[in-house]
Write a protein that holds these residues in place. Structure first.
Motif, PDB file in Angstrom:
ATOM      1  N   VAL A   1      47.362  29.391  12.630  1.00 30.49           N
ATOM      2  CA  VAL A   1      46.530  28.341  12.041  1.00 30.49           C
ATOM      3  C   VAL A   1      46.504  28.526  10.533  1.00 30.49           C
ATOM      4  O   VAL A   1      46.149  29.600  10.030  1.00 30.49           O
ATOM      5  CB  VAL A   1      45.101  28.387  12.606  1.00 30.49           C
ATOM      6  N   LYS A   2      46.882  27.464   9.807  1.00 31.42           N
ATOM      7  CA  LYS A   2      46.886  27.524   8.349  1.00 31.42           C
ATOM      8  C   LYS A   2      45.520  27.129   7.811  1.00 31.42           C
ATOM      9  O   LYS A   2      44.862  26.251   8.351  1.00 31.42           O
ATOM     10  CB  LYS A   2      47.952  26.589   7.785  1.00 31.42           C
ATOM     11  N   THR A   3      45.113  27.818   6.781  1.00 27.59           N
ATOM     12  CA  THR A   3      43.836  27.484   6.138  1.00 27.59           C
ATOM     13  C   THR A   3      44.119  26.686   4.869  1.00 27.59           C
ATOM     14  O   THR A   3      45.169  26.893   4.223  1.00 27.59           O
ATOM     15  CB  THR A   3      43.067  28.768   5.794  1.00 27.59           C
TER      16      THR A   3
ATOM     17  N   TYR B   1      41.486  24.670   7.409  1.00 24.98           N
ATOM     18  CA  TYR B   1      41.745  23.981   8.669  1.00 24.98           C
ATOM     19  C   TYR B   1      40.604  23.019   8.973  1.00 24.98           C
ATOM     20  O   TYR B   1      39.511  23.124   8.452  1.00 24.98           O
ATOM     21  CB  TYR B   1      41.906  24.976   9.816  1.00 24.98           C
ATOM     22  N   ASN B   2      40.927  22.065   9.868  1.00 21.42           N
ATOM     23  CA  ASN B   2      39.942  21.103  10.356  1.00 21.42           C
ATOM     24  C   ASN B   2      40.054  21.085  11.881  1.00 21.42           C
ATOM     25  O   ASN B   2      41.120  20.760  12.425  1.00 21.42           O
ATOM     26  CB  ASN B   2      40.222  19.712   9.779  1.00 21.42           C
ATOM     27  N   LYS B   3      38.969  21.472  12.568  1.00 21.14           N
ATOM     28  CA  LYS B   3      39.033  21.603  14.027  1.00 21.14           C
ATOM     29  C   LYS B   3      39.395  20.273  14.698  1.00 21.14           C
ATOM     30  O   LYS B   3      40.158  20.255  15.671  1.00 21.14           O
ATOM     31  CB  LYS B   3      37.699  22.124  14.573  1.00 21.14           C
TER      32      LYS B   3
ATOM     33  N   PHE C   1      40.398  29.118  18.762  1.00 24.16           N
ATOM     34  CA  PHE C   1      41.559  29.471  17.939  1.00 24.16           C
ATOM     35  C   PHE C   1      42.602  30.265  18.733  1.00 24.16           C
ATOM     36  O   PHE C   1      43.801  30.189  18.430  1.00 24.16           O
ATOM     37  CB  PHE C   1      41.109  30.231  16.689  1.00 24.16           C
TER      38      PHE C   1
ATOM     39  N   ARG D   1      41.257  17.909  13.517  1.00 25.64           N
ATOM     40  CA  ARG D   1      42.686  17.657  13.333  1.00 25.64           C
ATOM     41  C   ARG D   1      43.516  18.573  14.218  1.00 25.64           C
ATOM     42  O   ARG D   1      44.559  18.160  14.771  1.00 25.64           O
ATOM     43  CB  ARG D   1      43.056  17.865  11.864  1.00 25.64           C
ATOM     44  N   LEU D   2      43.063  19.823  14.401  1.00 28.26           N
ATOM     45  CA  LEU D   2      43.775  20.740  15.286  1.00 28.26           C
ATOM     46  C   LEU D   2      43.766  20.232  16.731  1.00 28.26           C
ATOM     47  O   LEU D   2      44.765  20.355  17.461  1.00 28.26           O
ATOM     48  CB  LEU D   2      43.149  22.134  15.218  1.00 28.26           C
TER      49      LEU D   2
END
Length: 558
Positions: free
Chosen positions: A32-34, A36-38, A22, A40-41
């Protein structure tokens, strides 16, 4: 971009700890907005790095040290942190390398692959196509200065090897229980080879290498030449022979390791640009890189007749030193005259490349002179394969600029035992001599052969063939190649020293019904090496060492 490599990079990001992951995402993508999907990040980070402006900013931030490390990662097989640090040892400390690699990881220039055993670094595949044009492997091993090519006499050449073959074939060279030469033999060597008188250790290193290669073998309390091994060795090119002798000079090695060392040595010498002088740490880098690449490739050289003949079971070599530490490539190459060191800078001796790799035409200056006093004067320029027959029939008396041999009854009889006859011997001498042979020399050789052939004692394998089958054997094209002597009708002495030689004969002749159990071969010869010189010379240009410069990226295209 290679999708598989990109997948590996993305997986390496997913393997990071949450905190580190992160931190990277916030650094490049912001908060990072919650929820979240790792995964997708990671996709968003990949798309971010594909932007031209972002790639440009990352590339222009690379300095010379960055590019040097990236070049090493690009060239080294499985470049781990330890391997990269070892590669640059002598120039940079471990902490300097470690700190810069961590920095390159944070900048997403490189990543560490997830293989459990290697954890090697690799270029970020999203940026690799932009980074690779900036890398120049030549800067990993830059010359310190460019000078005139260095040319000097080697410690030994084919003429020296011919003299050594003659010495150990016709002279009883006794050894002690630990394999060391006796003092009287060392005195004889200093007399015959005055170039080794000041430092006999150099000579003993060569002898040790010849034993390791199976060219010399300890028979009870003496060292003797293995002529069949010498003939096989002579098939190699001049550069290959020098590489094998250097590779075998320090230690006992298996067949594969010896071949690997010789190939590395030959490639190393080919990589040295004539006239370029290198710092020692640069030479160390070159050797390190070649060793890593050869370990990766396995050096699977072609296997032919020679490759199947390397000696595995050897007597202990001549004891040349009480030191147990192994010499480096540089030490051996400097000792044998392959390299020259001056003011701390090292260059290659171009005498290594004076001859083409395969059998050259005879040098116009090469000649042989036979006197009525039975002395033979041999000028330099003949190849080892051209001089073996001479070494088998004449005793070496002195080797300096030219070699002085002597024809004796004993030396000629030794040649007869090896399969020569008077006609072949006279023809061999006449072909290499510019003048007709003295009549008394020809008469003596013929007279010695008549005495030798008047009675014969044979030892070996005898093949007896029934009269009804003789025609089948004698019409076989391989049969005559393996017959040394016809003792009587249907009784043949074979050219074989072991059961394995017999097996080779039976296989070649297609006589499977005569198969016998193979025994281990007493002698093996070394395989051919890959030629590296031409490729290396064409690839390299002679230019002074330059700093690593990154190529300008036109802003107008961004």
């Amino acid at each position: 971009m290679n999708s598989e490599n990109i997948r590996k990079w993305q997986e390496s990001l997913l393997q990071l700890s949450d905190k580190y992951f992160f931190d990277l995402v916030r650094l490049y993508l912001g908060a990072v907005k919650t929820p979240y999907n790792k995964q997708r990040l990671v996709e968003e980070l990949t798309d971010f790095l594909r932007k031209k402006k972002i790639r440009y900013c990352l590339l222009v931030s690379l300095d010379n040290f960055d590019l040097l490390i990236l070049s090493a990662i690009s060239e080294l097989p499985y470049p781990t942190l330890e391997k990269i640090s070892a590669f640059f040892s002598g120039s940079y400390t471990y902490s300097e390398i470690h700190e810069r690699i961590l920095n390159l990881e944070e900048r997403l220039i490189i990543f560490r692959e997830n293989e459990v055993y290697t954890r090697a670094y690799a270029l970020n595949p999203v940026l690799a196509n932009d980074i690779l044009p900036l890398l120049d492997p030549e800067n990993l091993i830059p010359p310190a200065v460019i000078d005139q090519p260095f040319l000097s006499q080697l410690l030994f050449d084919d003429l020296t090897l011919t003299a050594l073959l003659s010495l150990f074939l016709h002279t009883e060279i006794a050894v002690t229980g630990d394999g060391s030469l006796r003092k009287k033999n060392i005195d004889l060597i200093k007399q015959v080879f005055p170039q080794f008188a000041e430092n006999i250790e150099n000579f003993l290193l060569i002898i040790k290498a010849l034993q390791q290669l199976g060219l010399l073998a300890q028979q009870e309390d003496r060292l003797a030449a293995n002529v069949s091994q010498w003939k096989a060795f002579a098939f190699l090119s001049f550069e290959e022979r020098l590489a094998y002798i250097a590779a075998a000079a320090d230690g006992n090695f298996s067949r594969d390791i010896l071949q690997q060392r010789a190939q590395q040595f030959r490639t190393f010498l080919a990589e040295c640009v004539p006239g370029a002088r290198y710092k020692k740490e640069t030479i160390d880098r070159m050797i390190f890189l070649l060793a890593e690449k050869s370990a990766l490739s396995g050096l699977s050289a072609p296997r032919g007749r020679l490759a199947s003949m390397l000696q595995e079971n050897r007597k202990a070599p001549v004891n040349t030193s009480s030191e147990s530490s192994r010499m480096s490539y540089i030490d051996i190459a400097l000792l044998f005259g392959y390299l020259d060191e001056r003011d701390g800078l090292i260059t290659v001796n171009t005498a290594l490349f004076q001859r083409p790799p395969d059998a050259p035409e005879k040098n116009a200056a090469s000649k042989l002179v036979v006197s009525p006093a039975f002395t033979i004067t041999l000028m330099p320029g003949f190849t080892l394969s051209e001089m073996i027959d001479l070494a088998c029939c004449a005793e070496i008396r002195s080797l300096q600029t030219v070699a002085q041999f002597e024809l004796t009854k004993t030396s000629c009889i030794n040649a007869f035992y090896l399969g020569e006859n008077a006609e072949k011997l006279v023809k061999t001498l006449q072909e290499k001599s510019e003048q007709p042979l003295p009549g008394n020399v020809v008469f003596s050789i013929q007279d010695w052969y008549r005495g030798f052939s008047s009675a014969a004692l044979f030892q070996g394998f005898v093949l007896s063939i029934d009269e009804s089958r003789r025609t089948v054997f004698e019409n076989n094209p391989y049969f005559n190649r393996f017959v040394r002597e016809t003792l009587a009708p249907g009784v043949y002495l074979l050219e074989a020293e072991s059961k394995e030689d017999l097996k080779e004969f039976f296989d070649a002749a297609g006589l499977n019904f005569l198969q016998t159990k193979a025994a281990s071969s007493p002698g093996k010869a070394v395989p051919f090496l890959r030629s590296e010189r031409k490729k290396s010379r064409n690839r390299r240009n002679l230019h002074p060492p330059k700093k690593i410069c990154r190529k300008k990226i036109p802003v107008k295209n961004i």
